[in-house]
Design a protein around this motif. Sequence first.
Motif, mmCIF file in Angstrom:
data_model
loop_
_atom_site.group_PDB
_atom_site.id
_atom_site.type_symbol
_atom_site.label_atom_id
_atom_site.label_comp_id
_atom_site.label_asym_id
_atom_site.label_seq_id
_atom_site.Cartn_x
_atom_site.Cartn_y
_atom_site.Cartn_z
ATOM 1 N N VAL A 89 1.009 -1.186 0.012
ATOM 2 C CA VAL A 89 -0.022 -0.019 0.111
ATOM 3 C C VAL A 89 0.938 1.180 0.013
ATOM 4 O O VAL A 89 1.858 1.446 0.632
ATOM 5 C CB VAL A 89 -1.016 0.241 1.166
ATOM 6 C CG1 VAL A 89 -1.805 1.254 1.216
ATOM 7 C CG2 VAL A 89 -1.531 -1.226 1.149
ATOM 8 N N PRO A 90 0.684 2.212 -0.820
ATOM 9 C CA PRO A 90 1.234 3.428 -0.711
ATOM 10 C C PRO A 90 1.553 3.948 0.699
ATOM 11 O O PRO A 90 0.466 4.290 1.345
ATOM 12 C CB PRO A 90 0.712 4.543 -1.651
ATOM 13 C CG PRO A 90 -0.078 3.412 -2.724
ATOM 14 C CD PRO A 90 -0.398 2.386 -1.886
ATOM 15 N N PRO A 91 2.631 4.157 1.087
ATOM 16 C CA PRO A 91 2.766 4.607 2.754
ATOM 17 C C PRO A 91 2.151 5.989 3.009
ATOM 18 O O PRO A 91 1.585 6.105 4.133
ATOM 19 C CB PRO A 91 4.314 4.878 2.627
ATOM 20 C CG PRO A 91 4.900 4.072 1.584
ATOM 21 C CD PRO A 91 3.882 4.051 0.564
ATOM 22 N N GLU A 92 2.060 6.838 2.087
ATOM 23 C CA GLU A 92 1.191 8.008 2.266
ATOM 24 C C GLU A 92 -0.392 7.717 2.589
ATOM 25 O O GLU A 92 -0.904 8.198 3.436
ATOM 26 C CB GLU A 92 1.223 8.960 1.364
ATOM 27 C CG GLU A 92 0.865 10.312 1.833
ATOM 28 C CD GLU A 92 1.637 11.042 2.920
ATOM 29 O OE1 GLU A 92 0.982 11.890 3.484
ATOM 30 O OE2 GLU A 92 2.553 10.601 3.030
ATOM 31 N N GLU A 93 -0.988 6.907 1.845
ATOM 32 C CA GLU A 93 -2.229 6.369 1.951
ATOM 33 C C GLU A 93 -2.419 5.709 3.242
ATOM 34 O O GLU A 93 -3.555 5.978 3.712
ATOM 35 C CB GLU A 93 -2.606 5.288 0.721
ATOM 36 C CG GLU A 93 -3.896 4.911 0.725
ATOM 37 C CD GLU A 93 -4.294 3.657 0.013
ATOM 38 O OE1 GLU A 93 -5.111 2.845 0.326
ATOM 39 O OE2 GLU A 93 -3.619 3.613 -1.104
ATOM 40 N N LEU A 94 -1.461 4.724 3.627
ATOM 41 C CA LEU A 94 -1.673 3.879 4.931
ATOM 42 C C LEU A 94 -1.618 5.100 6.219
ATOM 43 O O LEU A 94 -2.512 5.033 6.976
ATOM 44 C CB LEU A 94 -0.555 3.028 4.909
ATOM 45 C CG LEU A 94 -0.932 1.990 5.977
ATOM 46 C CD1 LEU A 94 -2.095 1.144 5.533
ATOM 47 C CD2 LEU A 94 0.343 0.984 5.978
ATOM 48 N N ALA A 95 -0.625 5.821 6.032
ATOM 49 C CA ALA A 95 -0.607 7.023 7.001
ATOM 50 C C ALA A 95 -1.734 7.664 7.129
ATOM 51 O O ALA A 95 -2.180 8.174 8.360
ATOM 52 C CB ALA A 95 0.588 7.934 6.751
ATOM 53 N N ASP A 96 -2.278 8.209 6.020
ATOM 54 C CA ASP A 96 -3.675 9.139 5.919
ATOM 55 C C ASP A 96 -4.676 8.330 6.524
ATOM 56 O O ASP A 96 -5.587 8.908 7.325
ATOM 57 C CB ASP A 96 -3.903 9.409 4.415
ATOM 58 C CG ASP A 96 -3.140 10.540 3.879
ATOM 59 O OD1 ASP A 96 -2.310 10.815 4.685
ATOM 60 O OD2 ASP A 96 -3.072 10.521 2.530
ATOM 61 N N ARG A 97 -4.804 7.065 6.484
ATOM 62 C CA ARG A 97 -5.862 6.081 6.928
ATOM 63 C C ARG A 97 -5.771 6.195 8.485
ATOM 64 O O ARG A 97 -6.778 6.355 9.341
ATOM 65 C CB ARG A 97 -5.900 4.855 6.583
ATOM 66 C CG ARG A 97 -6.209 4.553 4.931
ATOM 67 C CD ARG A 97 -7.755 5.098 4.543
ATOM 68 N NE ARG A 97 -8.772 3.970 5.484
ATOM 69 C CZ ARG A 97 -8.935 2.874 5.198
ATOM 70 N NH1 ARG A 97 -8.358 2.271 4.097
ATOM 71 N NH2 ARG A 97 -9.589 1.953 5.774
ATOM 72 N N VAL A 98 -4.612 5.974 8.947
ATOM 73 C CA VAL A 98 -4.263 6.117 10.425
ATOM 74 C C VAL A 98 -4.573 7.231 10.858
ATOM 75 O O VAL A 98 -5.097 7.474 11.946
ATOM 76 C CB VAL A 98 -3.056 5.436 10.839
ATOM 77 C CG1 VAL A 98 -2.666 5.486 12.266
ATOM 78 C CG2 VAL A 98 -2.827 3.972 10.255
ATOM 79 N N ALA A 99 -4.081 8.533 10.162
ATOM 80 C CA ALA A 99 -4.099 9.627 10.945
ATOM 81 C C ALA A 99 -5.510 10.099 11.001
ATOM 82 O O ALA A 99 -5.871 10.833 12.096
ATOM 83 C CB ALA A 99 -3.353 10.842 10.033
ATOM 84 N N ALA A 100 -6.575 9.775 10.104
ATOM 85 C CA ALA A 100 -7.809 10.033 10.134
ATOM 86 C C ALA A 100 -8.354 9.626 11.687
ATOM 87 O O ALA A 100 -9.257 10.540 12.107
ATOM 88 C CB ALA A 100 -8.493 9.528 8.977
ATOM 89 N N ILE A 101 -8.102 8.642 12.006
ATOM 90 C CA ILE A 101 -8.683 8.016 13.193
ATOM 91 C C ILE A 101 -7.924 8.679 14.525
ATOM 92 O O ILE A 101 -8.650 9.129 15.522
ATOM 93 C CB ILE A 101 -8.360 6.567 13.254
ATOM 94 C CG1 ILE A 101 -9.216 5.766 12.229
ATOM 95 C CG2 ILE A 101 -8.773 5.904 14.547
ATOM 96 C CD1 ILE A 101 -8.811 4.353 12.141
ATOM 97 N N LEU A 102 -6.683 8.975 14.307
ATOM 98 C CA LEU A 102 -6.084 9.342 15.459
ATOM 99 C C LEU A 102 -6.294 10.948 15.657
ATOM 100 O O LEU A 102 -6.550 11.383 16.585
ATOM 101 C CB LEU A 102 -4.468 9.548 15.031
ATOM 102 C CG LEU A 102 -3.768 8.235 15.153
ATOM 103 C CD1 LEU A 102 -2.191 8.234 15.098
ATOM 104 C CD2 LEU A 102 -4.092 7.078 16.331
ATOM 105 N N ALA A 103 -6.422 11.649 14.474
ATOM 106 C CA ALA A 103 -7.152 12.975 14.595
ATOM 107 C C ALA A 103 -8.282 13.161 15.252
ATOM 108 O O ALA A 103 -8.628 13.998 15.921
ATOM 109 C CB ALA A 103 -7.193 13.824 13.432
ATOM 110 N N GLU A 104 -9.307 12.141 15.052
ATOM 111 C CA GLU A 104 -10.614 12.175 15.788
ATOM 112 C C GLU A 104 -10.465 11.875 17.471
ATOM 113 O O GLU A 104 -11.047 12.410 18.087
ATOM 114 C CB GLU A 104 -11.605 11.099 15.111
ATOM 115 C CG GLU A 104 -12.048 11.558 13.671
ATOM 116 C CD GLU A 104 -12.808 10.424 12.953
ATOM 117 O OE1 GLU A 104 -13.297 10.682 12.111
ATOM 118 O OE2 GLU A 104 -12.935 9.423 13.701
#
Length: 262
Positions: free
Chosen positions: A93-108
Amino acid sequence: MPRTLVAVFAHPDDDAYGIAGTVALHADDPDFRFVLVLATDGGAGDIREGFAATRETLGAIRRGEDEAAWRALGRVPDRHEWLGYEDGAVSGVPPEELADRVAAILAEERPDVVATFGPDGIFGHPDHIAIGAATDTAFDRLAARADRGFRRLCHGALPESVFRRWNAQRASMGLFVFDPTRTYHMRGVPDEEIGITVDCRPVADRVVAGLGEHRSQHHVMSDDPADLERWKRLVSREWWVVARPERPAGAPMLTDMFEALD
């Protein structure tokens, strides 16, 4: 004060070994919030002979086992997210995509503590390494501008001395030994990198109850799943590297992921 822990792992059962002791120890704390994020459903895992699963059904079975495991432990996640990636393909998986998915949860959630894999992945598993690196990226991105939360990032690990002792015990019992140069084999980290050692003995029976629900994977999780006392010994400690903030040399060993945050 509310204390939120977000654990980010790759597969169902990574959590059963990785964070279950800490969760059980905090299970009765009304201010404790537990969020679990799993990248895959484990659908590419091994299917033991005679187990009623197919390649098409294993993922759904393992999702159900993971949920049952937390019920058996006695503390289900307050939020349980499945990212839906293909088991064995997370590193693609593109690393930026994976980081974005995790970041969305962490931001909430704005958690106090985030737990994931370090660069060793404990087993050198590419899925473990990829989701751990993405979580590190997401944590750093958000922590830099957060007005609260993001106080500690922890990497699950096994001290090198413990790894060597376990391997020696396995050899004496005639069991295969782990080769840390090989993928999917356990490996340790230098003892001095460990910053948190959690004594899970008071809740070992609860951790083992959770492990017991991962029936499809018993053959890869334990050499003898019926030996509950050995399982209890194996889960009697959790070890963590404190990845953020940097741990000063000579800092005292912590005994809990939330210790010294207040």
